[in-house]
Design a protein around this motif. Structure first.
Motif, PDB file in Angstrom:
ATOM      1  N   ALA A   1       0.786  -1.130  -0.006  1.00 27.15           N
ATOM      2  CA  ALA A   1      -0.169  -0.042  -0.028  1.00 27.15           C
ATOM      3  C   ALA A   1       0.704   1.232  -0.011  1.00 27.15           C
ATOM      4  CB  ALA A   1      -0.911   0.006   1.039  1.00 27.15           C
ATOM      5  N   GLU A   2       1.942   1.382   0.967  1.00 24.71           N
ATOM      6  CA  GLU A   2       2.708   2.490   0.931  1.00 24.71           C
ATOM      7  C   GLU A   2       3.719   2.739  -0.077  1.00 24.71           C
ATOM      8  OE1 GLU A   2       3.367   0.103   4.526  1.00 24.71           O
ATOM      9  OE2 GLU A   2       1.796   0.205   3.502  1.00 24.71           O
ATOM     10  N   GLY A   3       3.812   1.555  -0.838  1.00 25.57           N
ATOM     11  CA  GLY A   3       4.716   1.849  -2.377  1.00 25.57           C
ATOM     12  C   GLY A   3       6.182   1.854  -1.883  1.00 25.57           C
ATOM     13  N   LEU A   4       6.519   1.500  -0.676  1.00 21.81           N
ATOM     14  CA  LEU A   4       8.026   1.413  -0.301  1.00 21.81           C
ATOM     15  C   LEU A   4       8.597   0.131  -0.927  1.00 21.81           C
ATOM     16  CD1 LEU A   4       8.143   3.062   2.872  1.00 21.81           C
ATOM     17  CD2 LEU A   4       8.366   4.032   0.996  1.00 21.81           C
ATOM     18  N   HIS A   5       9.270   0.252  -1.733  1.00 19.44           N
ATOM     19  CA  HIS A   5       9.886  -1.078  -2.264  1.00 19.44           C
ATOM     20  C   HIS A   5      10.606  -1.844  -1.251  1.00 19.44           C
ATOM     21  CE1 HIS A   5       9.986   0.932  -6.570  1.00 19.44           C
ATOM     22  NE2 HIS A   5       8.698   0.532  -6.114  1.00 19.44           N
TER      23      HIS A   5
ATOM     24  N   ARG B   1      21.420 -10.292  -6.564  1.00 17.58           N
ATOM     25  CA  ARG B   1      21.361  -9.681  -8.060  1.00 17.58           C
ATOM     26  C   ARG B   1      20.153 -10.468  -9.016  1.00 17.58           C
ATOM     27  NH1 ARG B   1      26.450  -9.256  -6.676  1.00 17.58           N
ATOM     28  NH2 ARG B   1      27.911  -7.335  -7.182  1.00 17.58           N
ATOM     29  N   ARG B   2      19.770 -11.699  -8.229  1.00 22.40           N
ATOM     30  CA  ARG B   2      18.917 -12.551  -8.851  1.00 22.40           C
ATOM     31  C   ARG B   2      17.512 -11.509  -8.313  1.00 22.40           C
ATOM     32  NH1 ARG B   2      18.277 -15.242 -12.327  1.00 22.40           N
ATOM     33  NH2 ARG B   2      16.082 -14.678 -12.801  1.00 22.40           N
ATOM     34  N   LEU B   3      17.277 -11.312  -7.207  1.00 17.73           N
ATOM     35  CA  LEU B   3      16.007 -10.343  -6.810  1.00 17.73           C
ATOM     36  C   LEU B   3      16.085  -9.215  -7.533  1.00 17.73           C
ATOM     37  CD1 LEU B   3      16.369 -11.157  -2.873  1.00 17.73           C
ATOM     38  CD2 LEU B   3      14.821 -11.901  -4.448  1.00 17.73           C
ATOM     39  N   GLN B   4      17.143  -8.744  -7.639  1.00 14.97           N
ATOM     40  CA  GLN B   4      17.320  -7.287  -8.270  1.00 14.97           C
ATOM     41  C   GLN B   4      16.551  -7.530  -9.671  1.00 14.97           C
ATOM     42  OE1 GLN B   4      21.390  -6.077  -8.932  1.00 14.97           O
ATOM     43  NE2 GLN B   4      20.743  -3.954  -9.688  1.00 14.97           N
ATOM     44  N   ALA B   5      17.134  -8.393 -10.677  1.00 18.79           N
ATOM     45  CA  ALA B   5      16.618  -8.761 -12.098  1.00 18.79           C
ATOM     46  C   ALA B   5      15.372  -9.214 -11.951  1.00 18.79           C
ATOM     47  CB  ALA B   5      17.619  -9.930 -12.482  1.00 18.79           C
ATOM     48  N   ASP B   6      14.796  -9.961 -11.055  1.00 18.05           N
ATOM     49  CA  ASP B   6      13.309 -10.509 -10.899  1.00 18.05           C
ATOM     50  C   ASP B   6      12.377  -9.270 -10.740  1.00 18.05           C
ATOM     51  OD1 ASP B   6      14.255 -13.062 -11.392  1.00 18.05           O
ATOM     52  OD2 ASP B   6      14.071 -13.807  -9.457  1.00 18.05           O
ATOM     53  N   LEU B   7      12.959  -8.652  -9.651  1.00 10.33           N
ATOM     54  CA  LEU B   7      11.816  -7.509  -9.219  1.00 10.33           C
ATOM     55  C   LEU B   7      11.967  -5.903  -9.899  1.00 10.33           C
ATOM     56  CD1 LEU B   7      11.969  -8.230  -5.282  1.00 10.33           C
ATOM     57  CD2 LEU B   7      10.505  -9.382  -6.949  1.00 10.33           C
ATOM     58  N   GLY B   8      13.211  -5.839 -10.508  1.00  9.45           N
ATOM     59  CA  GLY B   8      13.479  -4.385 -11.203  1.00  9.45           C
ATOM     60  C   GLY B   8      13.819  -3.587 -10.164  1.00  9.45           C
ATOM     61  N   ILE B   9      14.269  -3.733  -9.084  1.00  5.10           N
ATOM     62  CA  ILE B   9      14.526  -2.732  -7.789  1.00  5.10           C
ATOM     63  C   ILE B   9      16.044  -2.847  -7.859  1.00  5.10           C
ATOM     64  CG2 ILE B   9      14.314  -2.319  -5.420  1.00  5.10           C
ATOM     65  CD1 ILE B   9      11.798  -3.947  -5.615  1.00  5.10           C
TER      66      ILE B   9
END
Lengths: 245, 245
Positions: free
Chosen positions: B10-14, B41-49
Motif C-alpha cells: 500500500a505504502e509503495g515502499l519497495h 542480483r537475482r532478486l534485483q533482476a526479478d523485481l526490477g529494484i
DNA sequence: GAGTGGTCTAGACCACGGG
DNA sequence: CCGTGGTCTAGACCACTCT
C-alpha cells in the motif's frame, strides 16, 4: 575519491572510520546525551565520503545504542538506559524515579473486549468473557521508550476503566481491587519494532527492540495481568537477582 | 522505473514490499529454516529494484531475526531461537538438548591470569590473585550462536584447565570441586556485536546481539563464576518464572 | 521555505567462499 | 575461477519538521 579522511582506520573502511570517529567524540564527552550530531550532508562535505557511506556508519552506532534518530529531525546521542528488574513488583514509575529519571505514561486506548480462544486459554475463562485491553506509551525524560498492550480480566477489576490509567496499574490493582502479584512469568526476545509499534514510538520500522511478555498471577494462581511490552533497544537493561532455595 | 513489482505494498515502499514478500514466503512455509534466499542480483533482476533497495529490505528481515547471512555466501532463513532461563542451573548443553537441538562447545582460549582491580573487586580477592579466564564459542545445530568469556577464581578450582572445557563447566565445578550455585545475578542488554566478538561469530560487525552478564555465587556468598555472553539476537529467547515468597 | 532525513537509482570495484 | 555479498560513489526526488 575521499581526499583527506581523518584517520580512516587501519582497515580503511570509511563507514567504520566514521563510526569510530563519532564513538570517540561520545566517549571523550565532546558529545553528550541528547546532543545533536552534524547533519548527514554536513558530514558528507566535511569528510568527503558519499552520503550512503555516512549513513552506514550512523546505522552501526544506532545498532549499538549509541545514537538514535528523530524522524527527519536529526541524529542524537542516546541517554543511558534504565534498569528493569522483572522480579520486582514496583512498577515502571517507581523504578524509573528511583534511578533519577523522569517517567511519564500516556494511555493510547482502553476498551472492553471479549476473550478470543487464545486469551480465554491464557486467563482460564470461557471464550467471550469480558476483558480490558489497554494500550499505553511510556516515556523516560520525554523520550518514548516503550509501548505496551495490557489485558486484564474484567471480572477481577470491575470498572477499571473509570480510573485514570496514566498512573501505576499495579497500584490500582492492589489498592482498589486487592490484587497483588505472587508469580510472574516473563519472556524476553530481541525483536524489530515494526508497524504500529514503531509508529507509536516514532521510530523507523526495523529498529531493533526488546519484546517483553509478562504473565502475572496472584497467590491463588489466577492470571491478573497479561502484558506485552515493546522497548527501544537502547533504552533498557534487564537485571535479575536470583536466589535458589 | 520499477516496471512490474509484485504487490508493491500500500505504502509503495519497495524495500518494505520485498520485506513483506520474503516474510510471506517464510510464513507460508515456501521457505523454511536453513533455506537459502535467491542472490541479491537475482532478486534485483526479478523485481526490477536497485540492489541497494533490495539490501535495505533484507536488513529489515535480519533485524527482525527472520533471516541471517553467511559472509559472502548468501542469506538464509533463521532457525527458531532456543529458550534460555537464567534461573535454572542446568547449563547450555542440557537446555539446548532438552529442546531437541544439538549443542556444541568449542574452547577458543583458556589461561591463568591475575586479578586486575576490577576483577579483584568482583571476586573479593586481592589484586594479583590468580584467576582462570576461558573464552568459548557455542553452537546450536552447527550455527555459532554465542561467544562467552568466563572468569573463575583459581583458588576455588585448582587445576581447572587440566579438564576438557568443551563440556559443561557447571558439571565440572560441581562434581570435581563441590561448587554449586546458590545465587545468580544476571544482567542483559541489547547490544551490537562488534570487533572480535562479531569475528568469532562470523557475522558482520554491527549485527544486533544480546549481552548477558552473569555473576554466580555459592551458598557462602563466594563468587564462583563471572561470565559475559554475547548472543546472536535471533538465536535466543529469555524466559523467567518468578514466585514471590 | 529551508533544511533534514527517507528512499531510490545505476552503476563500480573489492574480498572471500566454494551454493 | 566465478559467484557471492561488502563497500562505495554521485547523483535524484520525496516527506516531513521546524534546527
Amino acid at each position: 575519491m575521499a581526499n583527506s579522511i581523518p584517520a580512516p582506520r587501519a582497515e580503511g573502511l570509511h563507514y567504520l572510520g566514521l563510526r569510530d570517529d563519532i564513538a570517540r567524540r561520545i566517549a571523550t564527552g565532546l558529545l553528550g546525551p541528547g546532543d545533536r550530531l552534524p547533519a548527514e550532508r554536513r558530514l558528507q562535505a566535511d569528510l568527503g565520503i558519499a552520503r550512503g557511506t555516512i549513513r552506514e556508519g550512523l546505522f552501526q552506532l544506532e545498532a549499538e545504542g549509541a545514537i538514535y534518530r528523530r524522524d527527519r529531525s536529526g541524529w542524537y546521542v542516546s541517554p543511558p538506559p534504565v534498569v528493569y528488574d522483572p522480579t520486582r513488583w514496583e512498577g515502571f514509575i517507581s523504578y524509573v524515579e528511583a534511578q533519577g529519571r523522569r517517567p511519564a505514561t500516556e494511555t493510547i486506548s482502553a476498551e472492553l473486549i471479549v476473550a478470543d480462544p487464545l486469551l480465554a486459554g491464557v486467563f482460564g475463562r470461557p471464550v467471550g468473557a469480558p476483558l480490558y485491553r489497554i494500550r499505553r506509551r511510556r516515556y523516560v525524560d520525554d523520550r518514548a521508550v516503550l509501548v505496551e498492550r495490557i489485558v486484564i480480566d474484567a471480572a477481577l477489576a470491575p470498572d477499571l476503566l473509570s480510573h485514570s490509567l496514566d498512573q501505576s496499574l499495579t497500584d490500582i490493582l492492589k489498592s482498589v481491587y486487592g490484587l497483588s502479584v505472587a508469580r510472574n512469568q516473563v519472556s524476553m526476545r530481541p525483536c524489530a519494532l515494526t508497524g504500529e509499534d514503531a509508529a507509536a514510538l516514532g521510530v523507523k520500522s526495523g529498529l531493533p527492540g526488546l519484546h517483553v511478555q509478562r504473565l502475572s498471577h496472584d497467590a491463588g494462581g489466577r492470571v491478573i495481568e497479561f502484558d506485552h511490552e515493546y522497548w527501544r533497544h537502547d533504552a533498557v537493561r534487564i537485571d535479575v537477582d536470583i536466589r535458589v532455595r
